[in-house]
Motif scaffolding. Sequence first.
Motif, mmCIF file in Angstrom:
data_model
loop_
_atom_site.group_PDB
_atom_site.id
_atom_site.type_symbol
_atom_site.label_atom_id
_atom_site.label_comp_id
_atom_site.label_asym_id
_atom_site.label_seq_id
_atom_site.Cartn_x
_atom_site.Cartn_y
_atom_site.Cartn_z
ATOM 1 N N ILE A 36 -15.705 -29.819 1.260
ATOM 2 C CA ILE A 36 -15.551 -28.468 1.816
ATOM 3 C C ILE A 36 -14.209 -28.333 2.521
ATOM 4 O O ILE A 36 -13.507 -27.332 2.353
ATOM 5 N N PHE A 37 -13.831 -29.353 3.297
ATOM 6 C CA PHE A 37 -12.522 -29.321 3.962
ATOM 7 C C PHE A 37 -11.405 -29.250 2.927
ATOM 8 O O PHE A 37 -10.439 -28.509 3.089
ATOM 9 N N HIS A 38 -11.534 -30.017 1.857
ATOM 10 C CA HIS A 38 -10.507 -30.028 0.817
ATOM 11 C C HIS A 38 -10.411 -28.659 0.133
ATOM 12 O O HIS A 38 -9.301 -28.144 -0.088
ATOM 13 N N GLU A 39 -11.540 -28.071 -0.215
ATOM 14 C CA GLU A 39 -11.540 -26.761 -0.861
ATOM 15 C C GLU A 39 -10.938 -25.695 0.054
ATOM 16 O O GLU A 39 -10.177 -24.830 -0.403
ATOM 17 N N THR A 40 -11.267 -25.770 1.327
ATOM 18 C CA THR A 40 -10.726 -24.810 2.283
ATOM 19 C C THR A 40 -9.217 -25.008 2.435
ATOM 20 O O THR A 40 -8.464 -24.032 2.557
ATOM 21 N N CYS A 41 -8.789 -26.250 2.380
ATOM 22 C CA CYS A 41 -7.358 -26.559 2.440
ATOM 23 C C CYS A 41 -6.636 -25.917 1.248
ATOM 24 O O CYS A 41 -5.561 -25.336 1.410
ATOM 25 N N LEU A 42 -7.231 -26.005 0.062
ATOM 26 C CA LEU A 42 -6.622 -25.412 -1.132
ATOM 27 C C LEU A 42 -6.553 -23.890 -1.024
ATOM 28 O O LEU A 42 -5.552 -23.274 -1.413
#
Length: 68
Positions: A36-42
């Motif tokens: 989720i953190f990675h997707e939000t970062c993208l």
Amino acid sequence: MTVGSQVKQCLASLKSIEANLNSLALKTEEKEASQIFHETCLKTRKVIQQMEARVGEIEFEEPQYKGF
């Protein structure tokens, strides 16, 4: 504070948020949270790219804001 400087300040804040999200994605041991953190970062990266384009437009239209 001018609109140009506010947009640039917002852009700097977004870059900080992106860095924090990326850091959390790497440090979090729970796989789902990390994803989720990675997707939000993208998603944040896409917003940053749009803001950078807007900064370019502002600097083109108002050369006095260039470099601030």
